[in-house]
Structure formats: structure tokens, C-alpha cells
Design an enzyme around this catalytic site. Sequence first.
Site, PDB file in Angstrom:
ATOM      1  N   CYS A   7       0.838  -1.208   0.000  1.00  0.00           N
ATOM      2  CA  CYS A   7       0.000   0.000   0.000  1.00  0.00           C
ATOM      3  C   CYS A   7       0.872   1.256   0.000  1.00  0.00           C
ATOM      4  O   CYS A   7       0.529   2.255  -0.646  1.00  0.00           O
ATOM      5  CB  CYS A   7      -0.938   0.009   1.209  1.00  0.00           C
ATOM      6  SG  CYS A   7      -2.394  -1.035   1.032  1.00  0.00           S
ATOM      7  N   ASP A  30      10.343  -6.881  -8.444  1.00  0.00           N
ATOM      8  CA  ASP A  30      10.583  -7.432  -7.112  1.00  0.00           C
ATOM      9  C   ASP A  30      11.946  -6.957  -6.620  1.00  0.00           C
ATOM     10  O   ASP A  30      12.929  -6.945  -7.367  1.00  0.00           O
ATOM     11  CB  ASP A  30      10.544  -8.965  -7.163  1.00  0.00           C
ATOM     12  CG  ASP A  30      10.415  -9.570  -5.774  1.00  0.00           C
ATOM     13  OD1 ASP A  30       9.347 -10.134  -5.474  1.00  0.00           O
ATOM     14  OD2 ASP A  30      11.389  -9.473  -4.990  1.00  0.00           O
ATOM     15  N   HIS A  46      -6.301  -2.548  -1.161  1.00  0.00           N
ATOM     16  CA  HIS A  46      -5.705  -3.565  -0.294  1.00  0.00           C
ATOM     17  C   HIS A  46      -6.599  -4.787  -0.175  1.00  0.00           C
ATOM     18  O   HIS A  46      -7.736  -4.697   0.287  1.00  0.00           O
ATOM     19  CB  HIS A  46      -5.434  -2.993   1.098  1.00  0.00           C
ATOM     20  CG  HIS A  46      -4.787  -3.992   2.016  1.00  0.00           C
ATOM     21  ND1 HIS A  46      -3.423  -4.184   2.053  1.00  0.00           N
ATOM     22  CD2 HIS A  46      -5.318  -4.881   2.886  1.00  0.00           C
ATOM     23  CE1 HIS A  46      -3.142  -5.137   2.915  1.00  0.00           C
ATOM     24  NE2 HIS A  46      -4.270  -5.582   3.452  1.00  0.00           N
ATOM     25  N   ASN A  96       1.304 -16.770  -4.018  1.00  0.00           N
ATOM     26  CA  ASN A  96       1.459 -17.471  -2.748  1.00  0.00           C
ATOM     27  C   ASN A  96       0.351 -17.013  -1.804  1.00  0.00           C
ATOM     28  O   ASN A  96       0.087 -15.809  -1.695  1.00  0.00           O
ATOM     29  CB  ASN A  96       2.821 -17.155  -2.125  1.00  0.00           C
ATOM     30  CG  ASN A  96       3.976 -17.703  -2.937  1.00  0.00           C
ATOM     31  OD1 ASN A  96       3.895 -18.807  -3.473  1.00  0.00           O
ATOM     32  ND2 ASN A  96       5.053 -16.945  -3.042  1.00  0.00           N
ATOM     33  N   HIS A 107      -0.417  -8.388   1.069  1.00  0.00           N
ATOM     34  CA  HIS A 107      -1.179  -7.591   0.093  1.00  0.00           C
ATOM     35  C   HIS A 107      -1.093  -8.426  -1.175  1.00  0.00           C
ATOM     36  O   HIS A 107       0.007  -8.693  -1.678  1.00  0.00           O
ATOM     37  CB  HIS A 107      -0.541  -6.200  -0.074  1.00  0.00           C
ATOM     38  CG  HIS A 107      -1.265  -5.286  -1.033  1.00  0.00           C
ATOM     39  ND1 HIS A 107      -1.639  -3.993  -0.697  1.00  0.00           N
ATOM     40  CD2 HIS A 107      -1.640  -5.465  -2.325  1.00  0.00           C
ATOM     41  CE1 HIS A 107      -2.237  -3.428  -1.745  1.00  0.00           C
ATOM     42  NE2 HIS A 107      -2.234  -4.300  -2.750  1.00  0.00           N
ATOM     43  N   HIS A 109      -0.591 -10.359  -4.401  1.00  0.00           N
ATOM     44  CA  HIS A 109       0.325 -10.055  -5.508  1.00  0.00           C
ATOM     45  C   HIS A 109       0.527 -11.292  -6.366  1.00  0.00           C
ATOM     46  O   HIS A 109       0.587 -12.408  -5.867  1.00  0.00           O
ATOM     47  CB  HIS A 109       1.663  -9.519  -5.003  1.00  0.00           C
ATOM     48  CG  HIS A 109       2.305 -10.365  -3.945  1.00  0.00           C
ATOM     49  ND1 HIS A 109       1.922 -10.330  -2.623  1.00  0.00           N
ATOM     50  CD2 HIS A 109       3.302 -11.274  -4.010  1.00  0.00           C
ATOM     51  CE1 HIS A 109       2.644 -11.173  -1.928  1.00  0.00           C
ATOM     52  NE2 HIS A 109       3.497 -11.778  -2.746  1.00  0.00           N
TER      53      HIS A 109
HETATM   54  P1  5GP Z   1       5.498 -13.557  -1.234  1.00  0.00           P
HETATM   55  O1  5GP Z   1       6.458 -14.495  -0.567  1.00  0.00           O
HETATM   56  O2  5GP Z   1       4.655 -12.813  -0.233  1.00  0.00           O
HETATM   57  O3  5GP Z   1       4.688 -14.206  -2.311  1.00  0.00           O
HETATM   58  O4  5GP Z   1       6.397 -12.506  -2.012  1.00  0.00           O
HETATM   59  C1  5GP Z   1       6.685 -11.231  -1.539  1.00  0.00           C
HETATM   60  C2  5GP Z   1       7.675 -10.622  -2.516  1.00  0.00           C
HETATM   61  O5  5GP Z   1       7.743  -9.239  -2.280  1.00  0.00           O
HETATM   62  C3  5GP Z   1       9.098 -11.181  -2.364  1.00  0.00           C
HETATM   63  O6  5GP Z   1       9.513 -11.745  -3.606  1.00  0.00           O
HETATM   64  C4  5GP Z   1       9.912  -9.955  -1.962  1.00  0.00           C
HETATM   65  O7  5GP Z   1      11.212  -9.941  -2.552  1.00  0.00           O
HETATM   66  C5  5GP Z   1       9.050  -8.797  -2.458  1.00  0.00           C
HETATM   67  N1  5GP Z   1       9.185  -7.582  -1.679  1.00  0.00           N
HETATM   68  C6  5GP Z   1       9.122  -7.476  -0.331  1.00  0.00           C
HETATM   69  N2  5GP Z   1       9.253  -6.195   0.047  1.00  0.00           N
HETATM   70  C7  5GP Z   1       9.401  -5.478  -1.102  1.00  0.00           C
HETATM   71  C8  5GP Z   1       9.583  -4.084  -1.362  1.00  0.00           C
HETATM   72  O8  5GP Z   1       9.639  -3.224  -0.462  1.00  0.00           O
HETATM   73  N3  5GP Z   1       9.690  -3.695  -2.653  1.00  0.00           N
HETATM   74  C9  5GP Z   1       9.632  -4.605  -3.682  1.00  0.00           C
HETATM   75  N4  5GP Z   1       9.762  -4.119  -4.926  1.00  0.00           N
HETATM   76  N5  5GP Z   1       9.451  -5.930  -3.474  1.00  0.00           N
HETATM   77  C10 5GP Z   1       9.343  -6.349  -2.197  1.00  0.00           C
HETATM   78 ZN    ZN Z   2      -1.816  -3.249   1.216  1.00  0.00          ZN
END
Ligand code: 5GP
Ligand code: ZN
Length: 124
Positions: A7, A30, A46, A96, A107, A109
Amino acid sequence: MDNCIFCKIVAKQIPASVVYEDDDLLAFKDINPAAPVHLLVIPKQHVATLSDCTEEHTAMLGKMLALAPKLAAEHGINVKTGADGQRSGGFKTLINSGPDGGQEVYHLHLHVYGGARPWRGLGT
Ligand code: 5GP
Ligand code: ZN
């Protein structure tokens, strides 16, 4: 949503390498890429997790998935079909959900991965 990092990215309170934006969606690189191309597609609104989605989220989920091939083409990872009919290139999409699903950021994604292999921790 307070204290939600994505967010804050939507609100431009923290920086991100944005590759797409419209009224409903944002896509950005990422921060810790697991593949040469690793993009995240998020709804601006959100929603914590896919587990919270119902029929009312169908249009938004459809938009998120439909954006993936457009982004893939723009980043050179779309599926290509040669004159001989052989396909090359391509990408992986992943959502995931929850602790058992490996979700770390709550959030919603959609990951879009592509480019030269190997990709970290993503199998085949
Ligand atoms: P999840 O494990 O929740 O599916 O993936 C979260 C993803 O968000 C991870 O691949 C992580 O590298 C990415 N991520 C986490 N914090 C940030 C951020 O502040 N900026 C960006 N661009 N990616 C983020
Ligand atoms: Zn959010």
C-alpha cells in the site's frame, strides 16, 4: 491499509521500480528477484490474500492475470513460436497464499518470473 508495504508503494510513500500503472493495478520489479525478470502485479486496493477473494474480486483477478502476458511481452519473456512451430521463451505466474503457501507480504500479488535459467527456488 496502515503498515502495508505494498500500500505504501501504491501511495508512492516508498519507492519501487514501477513498470505498469492504471486505475486498478500497479506492477513493479521485485526487490529481491528470483529470476532475471521478476515482476509483481498488485491491486491498488488492499486485499490481504487470495484466500480473502470471492466472486466480487473476479474482474480484478482477471485484470491481474491478463496483465501478465502484456508485461511478459514488454520484458521479452513472452512465449514465441518459430517458423517451425517450436515454442521458446515463456514465463511463470504464481500467487502465494498464507503461511503454508509461502506468502510473506499480506497484500495480494501475482509474481511473474522469466528469463535465462536457473531461477532461484522455483523448480521447473
Ligand atoms: P510472497 O512471498 O509474499 O509471495 O512474495 C513477496 C515478494 O515481495 C518477495 O519476492 C519480496 O522480494 C518482495 N518484496 C518485499 N518487500 C518489497 C519491497 O519493499 N519492494 C519490492 N519491490 N518488493 C518487495
Ligand atoms: Zn496493502
